[in-house]
Every structure is written in C-alpha cells, then in structure tokens.
Design a protein around this motif. Structure first.
Motif, PDB file in Angstrom:
ATOM      1  N   GLY A 246       0.829  -1.199   0.000  1.00 57.59           N
ATOM      2  CA  GLY A 246       0.000   0.000   0.000  1.00 57.59           C
ATOM      3  C   GLY A 246       0.865   1.251   0.000  1.00 57.59           C
ATOM      4  N   LEU A 247       0.291   2.367  -0.387  1.00 59.63           N
ATOM      5  CA  LEU A 247       1.088   3.583  -0.579  1.00 59.63           C
ATOM      6  C   LEU A 247       1.712   4.103   0.719  1.00 59.63           C
ATOM      7  N   LYS A 248       1.198   3.680   1.865  1.00 59.38           N
ATOM      8  CA  LYS A 248       1.788   4.125   3.126  1.00 59.38           C
ATOM      9  C   LYS A 248       2.578   3.001   3.800  1.00 59.38           C
ATOM     10  N   GLU A 249       2.886   1.942   3.059  1.00 57.53           N
ATOM     11  CA  GLU A 249       3.685   0.857   3.621  1.00 57.53           C
ATOM     12  C   GLU A 249       5.056   0.868   2.954  1.00 57.53           C
TER      13      GLU A 249
ATOM     14  N   PRO B  79      -4.073  11.210   3.104  1.00 53.33           N
ATOM     15  CA  PRO B  79      -5.345  11.113   2.397  1.00 53.33           C
ATOM     16  C   PRO B  79      -5.775   9.654   2.263  1.00 53.33           C
ATOM     17  N   ASN B  80      -7.062   9.383   2.445  1.00 52.10           N
ATOM     18  CA  ASN B  80      -7.640   8.060   2.198  1.00 52.10           C
ATOM     19  C   ASN B  80      -7.298   7.022   3.273  1.00 52.10           C
ATOM     20  N   TYR B  81      -6.702   7.424   4.386  1.00 44.54           N
ATOM     21  CA  TYR B  81      -6.460   6.514   5.510  1.00 44.54           C
ATOM     22  C   TYR B  81      -6.965   7.161   6.796  1.00 44.54           C
ATOM     23  N   HIS B  82      -7.495   6.325   7.693  1.00 44.29           N
ATOM     24  CA  HIS B  82      -7.717   6.787   9.056  1.00 44.29           C
ATOM     25  C   HIS B  82      -6.388   6.759   9.812  1.00 44.29           C
ATOM     26  N   ALA B  95      -7.476   1.434   6.535  1.00 47.17           N
ATOM     27  CA  ALA B  95      -8.220   1.706   5.306  1.00 47.17           C
ATOM     28  C   ALA B  95      -9.682   1.292   5.469  1.00 47.17           C
ATOM     29  N   ASP B  96     -10.142   1.234   6.713  1.00 46.67           N
ATOM     30  CA  ASP B  96     -11.543   0.893   6.973  1.00 46.67           C
ATOM     31  C   ASP B  96     -12.463   1.921   6.308  1.00 46.67           C
ATOM     32  N   PRO B  97     -13.739   1.554   6.165  1.00 45.85           N
ATOM     33  CA  PRO B  97     -14.663   2.453   5.453  1.00 45.85           C
ATOM     34  C   PRO B  97     -14.721   3.838   6.100  1.00 45.85           C
ATOM     35  N   PRO B  98     -15.083   4.845   5.308  1.00 41.45           N
ATOM     36  CA  PRO B  98     -15.225   6.193   5.863  1.00 41.45           C
ATOM     37  C   PRO B  98     -16.175   6.204   7.063  1.00 41.45           C
TER      38      PRO B  98
END
Lengths: 275, 202
Positions: A246-249, B79-82, B95-98
């Motif tokens: 993943g992009l943050k790994e 962005p796109n991660y909790h 990366a759980d749902p919003p």
C-alpha cells in the motif's frame, strides 16, 4: 482502572479464547483498529459487554462467524490509488511480458476489487491467458463473494474515474453488465483468477511467484506479524519478482529491505534482487 | 496536576488557512506531539504536509504507519487513511470504510487517542462543514481530557464547532488567533487548565 482499560482487558481475554477454541489468532493485530472493529460489532449485537458476548461466542460457531467477518473484512475499491496502477501498467507489465507465463499472489484480496482491477490491466496489456492469479483471504465468506464478481452499481462511477486516471485504454463499461442495482463483472476477467482461503498468521507461502500484492492488509498487524508476512512474501517471490504494498507501507527499516529496490520512489512497488 | 501528553486537531473546510495560522504560531520546540485529521481528497498526495512544513517553525509531516509519536512534531493523517494511536504510543493507519463520510475521520483519531492518552489529551475542533469529531470530543471528555473548540462566530465554516459544542461541554471556546497561545499555555504545564476560557458557549 478506567472503563476503557477494562474494555482492553476484555478484548485480550476474548481474543485469547477465540484463538484456543477456533484457531483464529488475532492477538497480533494492531490494537486500535481491532478494538474499533470489535466495538462496532458489539454495538450492533444484543450484548452489553465483551465479557457477556464471550460466553456465547465461544460456544456458537455461527455467532463467531459474524464476528470474524466484522474484524477481518478489508474494504477496498477497484483501481484504488490510480497512480499505483498506472505505475504497474507503465513500469512493471513490460517486465512481466518477457515471461511466457506469470504467477501472481494477491494476499488479503477481500471481495476481489483489486484482483479484478489487476485482471483488467493484464488483459488490456495483452497478457490474457498468460497468467494465473491466486487471490487469497482469511475469510471464506468474503472469498465466495469475490468469486461471484458482483459489485454495487452505485460504485461504478467512482471506479470508472479511478480506471481512467490509472491509464485505462478501453471503456470501463465494457467490463460489466448492469442488472438492477448491481454490476456483474465480465466472465473473462474471472477465468485466470483462483480464489482460495489463506491465513497470513498461520499458513505457508505460495511457490515461485512473479508478483505478490498485499496492499493495506499488514497495516492492521503488529510488527512481529508484519515481519512474518514479509518473510512469506520473500520466500514466495522469484528473483526479479515484484512486491506491491500500500502507498503508506514501506520496506525501509525492514529486515528484508536490503534485497529489494523500489522501482519508482514512493510507488511501494519493490523488485527483488537477483542473488 | 495533569500533564498533557498530546494534542489532536480535527478540521475540515477552511482547514488550509486555519492550519497555516495555528501551526504557524507554534514554536519549533512545542513540547507535545500534534496529531491532525484534515478532511482532504483521496488523491491529494502529501503536498499539504510539505506546504505546512515549509511555512511553519514546527516540524510537520505526513503520518507513517508504525511511527513513534514524538514531541515537537505535527503528524497529518494521509489522504484516504484513518489515523489511529496505539497503546504503545505508535501511530497506525487503517483503510476501513469512511466514518461520517470521511476518511481520514476526526472521530477515529480522537476516540483512539482518548483511549491511549486519557486525561493527558487536548482535543481541538476547528472550522468545518459537517459533524465529524462530535463523537470524538465526547470520548475525550469521558476519558478525562480537555476539549477546545474554535468559536463558531470566528470559524470560516461553523458547523463542525457547533456540532462539537452541542455534543459536549467544551473547556475552552476561543478564536483561531488565540488558539496557539492557549495551546502553549496548556502544554507548558497546565497552568491555564480550565476556567480561563475567553468565552463560554456551553
């Protein structure tokens, strides 16, 4: 002890019990996320506390299955992170094309969105029939769903945008048939994918892979379990093979990082060195 | 006297300007870590962290997974991660749902930080157009932390401060221009703790 710390104790006891009774081991999952998922399950259950739920969870396999789905499901999109798929298309596929046949392991595939994205990409790049993708997940119910290849129609607009940004060369609508509120993916996307159960905590590697994808799965694991997974992937990959995270790994500060080169800085696509 | 251990900030629309102003006034040796969820487009990249880092004395970076939380550092949720805090003081991503239509979500950060830092946590809600963060501030108060809300009259978009004030009793309601000074006096040993808020909306 605060109420919150008490909940942490209950969760530790529950995870210990589940491991002993069902063999599923979540003790090496990162605490904050699993707590969040468990708390959500509890809120939707008839139970007040984890201690209360535990008695029935240990005795009723069906109840455990509902919990299992709550804590393992990884949600993703088709062509999530379009830049990643663009790099795959432009920088990785040219290498893969030099092989007569390639094997790909997609670990933690959940409901299959990224596996199908990969199939679309490979087919568009002329590799149809020249690859086999092993798409695995711990959760058999979610695998059955993945194998069906049916998605909510409401997502298709977003997926189409992602696909276009990723450098897609065709019309995304050609890849599915709309039926009522659902989108049924084309059969030719499925024929080179094998969906199979696999538990990253306990199971062994897959042999001689040209590529391993495991994106946004290990972010839920504690460091020791991450290392275990990375060893599995390393043992599965042929020299010259690709590991996609993943992009943050990152492989920085990882034991096996020395044997890999990041293809494009920030892409999180790593190539295993020869020798 | 409780010693604070971390600051969490939730901000949505109007956030770029608000963060420029607030973080721009924090010194490079601000004694606490600052964790921020700003609602941002999934494809935004890490430009925001770079921009703020260039403008501010304090070090600003995008949060990495499994990164230790250290003082004098501002961590922005990618962005796109909790963004979450683990009990051992490391950061984790999900990366759980919003949640409340947001990923990253203010509630997710605040609730996990409240569990870890307890009464050592300062939660801050700034300008925003939705109600994300209102569960989070409740969790912070329940765990003994304190809540600071930007004065809705002062916010570019008042909904998020209003939702937070409706959800819990804030310890301080202040204008953005006074926020950095308040955080510094709180972080400096807790002398300004409770009872010194400039206005009360509660």
């Amino acid at each position: 002890m605060t109420a919150d710390e008490l909940v942490d104790v209950e969760i530790r006891l529950l995870l210990e019990g589940l491991q002993q009774v069902y063999g599923y081991d979540f003790r090496d999952y990162a605490d904050a996320s699993i707590k969040r998922r468990l708390t959500q399950w509890l809120a939707e259950s008839p139970f007040e506390t984890f201690s209360q739920a535990q008695s029935r969870l240990l005795r009723e396999p069906e109840l455990f299955v509902s919990l299992l789905q709550g804590i393992t499901v990884n949600v993703t999109d088709m062509f999530r992170d379009p830049s990643f798929f663009r790099t795959l298309r432009e920088q990785v596929i040219p290498f893969l094309k030099t092989y007569p046949f390639v094997k790909i392991w997609h670990a933690g595939c959940a409901s299959g969105e990224e596996a199908y994205s990969m199939a679309i990409l490979l087919n568009e790049e002329g590799m149809a029939g020249r690859y086999r993708m092993y798409a695995t997940d711990i959760d058999e119910a979610v695998l059955a769903k993945a194998a069906q290849g049916v998605m909510p129609i409401t997502e298709m607009q977003r997926y189409t945008r992602n696909y276009q940004k990723s450098g897609g060369t065709a019309s995304f609508a050609d890849y599915y048939t709309a039926r009522y509120d659902r989108a049924i993916l084309a059969a030719n996307l499925k024929k080179d994918i094998v969906f199979a159960p696999h538990n990253l905590v306990a199971d062994a590697e897959f042999g001689e892979m040209n590529m391993v994808l495991c994106r946004n799965v290990m972010i839920y694991f504690k460091p020791a379990l991450k290392e275990r997974c990375l060893r599995l992937f390393d043992n599965s990959l042929l020299p010259g093979g690709f590991l996609c995270l993943g992009l943050k790994e990152t492989l920085e500060r990882r034991k096996m990082g020395d044997h890999y080169d990041e293809l494009v800085p920030g892409s999180r696509i790593y190539r295993k060195r020869y020798g | 006297m409780a010693k604070f251990r971390a600051v969490v900030i939730g901000v949505s629309s109007g956030g770029v300007q608000a963060l420029k102003l607030l973080l721009g006034e924090l010194p490079a040796d601000f004694p606490l870590p600052v964790l921020i969820v700003q609602h941002i487009s999934p494809d935004a990249g890490n430009g925001m962290a770079k921009l703020l880092n260039n403008l501010c004395a304090i070090h600003v970076k995008e949060a990495d997974e499994q990164e230790p939380v250290v003082p004098a550092t501002v961590y922005l949720a990618p962005p796109n991660y909790h963004l979450l805090v683990e009990r051992d003081g490391f950061l984790s991503l999900s990366a759980d749902p919003p949640v409340s239509f947001a990923r990253p979500s203010v509630d997710v950060l605040f609730e996990s930080a409240a569990a870890v830092f307890g009464e050592g946590l300062i939660g801050v809600i700034l300008t925003g157009a939705n109600y994300d963060g209102s569960r989070g501030v409740q969790a912070i108060k329940q765990n003994g932390g304190i809540v600071v809300v930007q004065d809705p009259d002062d916010a570019e978009t008042p909904q998020m401060p209003l939702a937070a004030l409706a959800a819990t009793e804030a310890d301080h309601v202040v204008a953005l221009a006074d926020m950095a000074a308040l955080l510094q006096s709180l972080a400096g040993g807790g002398a300004a703790r409770r009872g010194r808020s400039t206005t009360s909306h509660a």
